[in-house]
Design a protein around this motif. Sequence first.
Motif, short mmCIF file in Angstrom:
data_model
loop_
_atom_site.label_atom_id
_atom_site.label_comp_id
_atom_site.label_asym_id
_atom_site.label_seq_id
_atom_site.Cartn_x
_atom_site.Cartn_y
_atom_site.Cartn_z
N LEU A 98 57.54 22.24 -28.99
CA LEU A 98 58.00 23.12 -27.92
C LEU A 98 59.45 23.45 -28.21
O LEU A 98 60.33 22.57 -28.11
N GLU A 99 59.69 24.70 -28.62
CA GLU A 99 61.03 25.14 -28.99
C GLU A 99 61.61 24.20 -30.04
O GLU A 99 61.06 24.07 -31.12
N ASP A 100 62.70 23.47 -29.72
CA ASP A 100 63.32 22.61 -30.74
C ASP A 100 62.80 21.16 -30.68
O ASP A 100 63.27 20.30 -31.40
N GLU A 101 61.82 20.90 -29.83
CA GLU A 101 61.23 19.56 -29.73
C GLU A 101 59.95 19.52 -30.57
O GLU A 101 59.11 20.41 -30.50
N SER A 102 59.80 18.45 -31.37
CA SER A 102 58.63 18.36 -32.25
C SER A 102 58.31 16.90 -32.51
O SER A 102 59.21 16.07 -32.68
N ILE A 103 57.02 16.57 -32.55
CA ILE A 103 56.58 15.23 -32.89
C ILE A 103 55.32 15.33 -33.74
O ILE A 103 54.47 16.21 -33.51
N THR A 104 55.22 14.47 -34.73
CA THR A 104 54.09 14.49 -35.67
C THR A 104 53.43 13.13 -35.69
O THR A 104 54.10 12.09 -35.64
N VAL A 105 52.08 13.10 -35.77
CA VAL A 105 51.34 11.86 -35.89
C VAL A 105 50.39 11.96 -37.08
O VAL A 105 49.90 13.04 -37.41
N GLY A 106 50.14 10.84 -37.72
CA GLY A 106 49.21 10.80 -38.85
C GLY A 106 49.63 9.72 -39.83
O GLY A 106 50.60 9.00 -39.57
N PRO A 107 48.91 9.62 -40.92
CA PRO A 107 47.74 10.43 -41.26
C PRO A 107 46.49 9.96 -40.55
O PRO A 107 46.41 8.82 -40.08
N PHE A 108 45.49 10.84 -40.48
CA PHE A 108 44.17 10.51 -39.98
C PHE A 108 43.19 11.40 -40.71
O PHE A 108 43.59 12.35 -41.39
N GLY A 109 41.90 11.08 -40.61
CA GLY A 109 40.95 11.86 -41.37
C GLY A 109 39.55 11.82 -40.80
O GLY A 109 39.25 11.09 -39.85
N VAL A 110 38.70 12.65 -41.38
CA VAL A 110 37.28 12.73 -41.03
C VAL A 110 36.49 12.38 -42.27
O VAL A 110 36.67 12.99 -43.33
N GLY A 111 35.64 11.37 -42.18
CA GLY A 111 34.89 10.95 -43.35
C GLY A 111 33.76 10.00 -43.00
O GLY A 111 32.97 10.27 -42.09
N GLU A 112 33.72 8.87 -43.69
CA GLU A 112 32.66 7.89 -43.50
C GLU A 112 33.23 6.60 -42.91
O GLU A 112 34.25 6.09 -43.39
N VAL A 113 32.55 6.06 -41.88
CA VAL A 113 33.03 4.89 -41.16
C VAL A 113 31.91 3.85 -41.08
O VAL A 113 30.76 4.20 -40.79
N TYR A 114 32.27 2.58 -41.32
CA TYR A 114 31.27 1.50 -41.36
C TYR A 114 31.75 0.30 -40.54
O TYR A 114 32.93 -0.05 -40.56
N LEU A 115 30.79 -0.31 -39.86
CA LEU A 115 31.01 -1.55 -39.14
C LEU A 115 30.40 -2.68 -39.97
O LEU A 115 29.20 -2.68 -40.25
N ILE A 116 31.24 -3.63 -40.40
CA ILE A 116 30.81 -4.72 -41.28
C ILE A 116 30.66 -5.99 -40.45
O ILE A 116 31.58 -6.37 -39.71
#
Length: 374
Positions: A98-116
Amino acid sequence: MTAFTFPVPYAVYQRRLAWADDNKADFVADAGALPGRALVPFAGKAAPHATYGLRVMTTEFPRQQIMPELLLRTDAQGRFHVTLALPAGGWYLANLRLEDESITVGPFGVGEVYLIAGQSFVGNYHSSRLAVSEPRGRVAAFNLRKRQWRVAHDPQPTPDFPDEGEGRWAHVNKLQTKMHLQQRFDGGSVWPMVGDMLVGVLGMPVGFANISFGGSPIKRWHPEHGRLFGLMAEAARQLGRFRAVLWAQGESDVESGLAAEDWAKRLKQIQKALAGELGFQPDWLVAKSTRHPSAYDQPEREEALRSAIDRLWRRDPTIFPGADTDRLLGEENRAGIGDSAHFSAEGQRRAAWLWFHAIMAHIEHREALAAAAE
């Protein structure tokens, strides 16, 4: 203060091949080069009654936006929440400005997920601690206790091996005392190597939530006994959607003499109970993990359990072959008598290959079914 609640760094969201969730998304991004999409929540807090621009982009330079900038309006408390359908891939970054205010989050992704889940052969009980070697670190591990993701370098954040800074072993000692379990080894796992190979073939991030517990008999995973089933159900809920449960367990039951058919019956009860908790039936990849030569020699019991697992593979449409790590015998694969490690460095590598091939066979099967349904 402007901040994201979701997504969290290194989170991986399960792609869906047969897409039917467009009506659940506030915005559907264009399909990418890789098949599948996932619903990804974006939530947090900023200035009240303000309009922000949300951008989602790749982490690699030059960064590319994967969708047009989306305008978000915060409520009276400054909260915002939106769900986006994003294409398979990543790592991604999200930027709110918003105007001069900025925030970034990551990394994150879409792929394969497993419960072990299971016992020590899928935990930190092997000779070598492995590190993720994929150049962008796109193999992630979920820490259930911290509700955080990280790059999946060994040791894995299992309930019986806490990450640093968690009071270390205090809660593990408490869990083991409650369940009358004492096994522990400060070693490595197969999962960094499995993840590296999967990312190399699929070209997308891979996430593991590992709740294995060394020495655990199957009754400790049964909903009637609570503790480990509760951890499995909670981890599954935190993941949301995931590709499959990777199950490797049976050595403790071979040693105790539990009948193979009773073991199979309990596994089906666990599977049914987990599906009831989640509201959907995930696939299970069940390993043949019955042999522990440094602990016992029970060939008849081992073969009976292997045969019971064979029958599950053949007859149950929701159970698929996991790794047959029982094949890895001999000094080149197994740690020596008196060594607390299970697999040698070479056996650990071969076990990773077996898991990789089992997982890829399952993905290819599901991709073929999705393609046939189109």
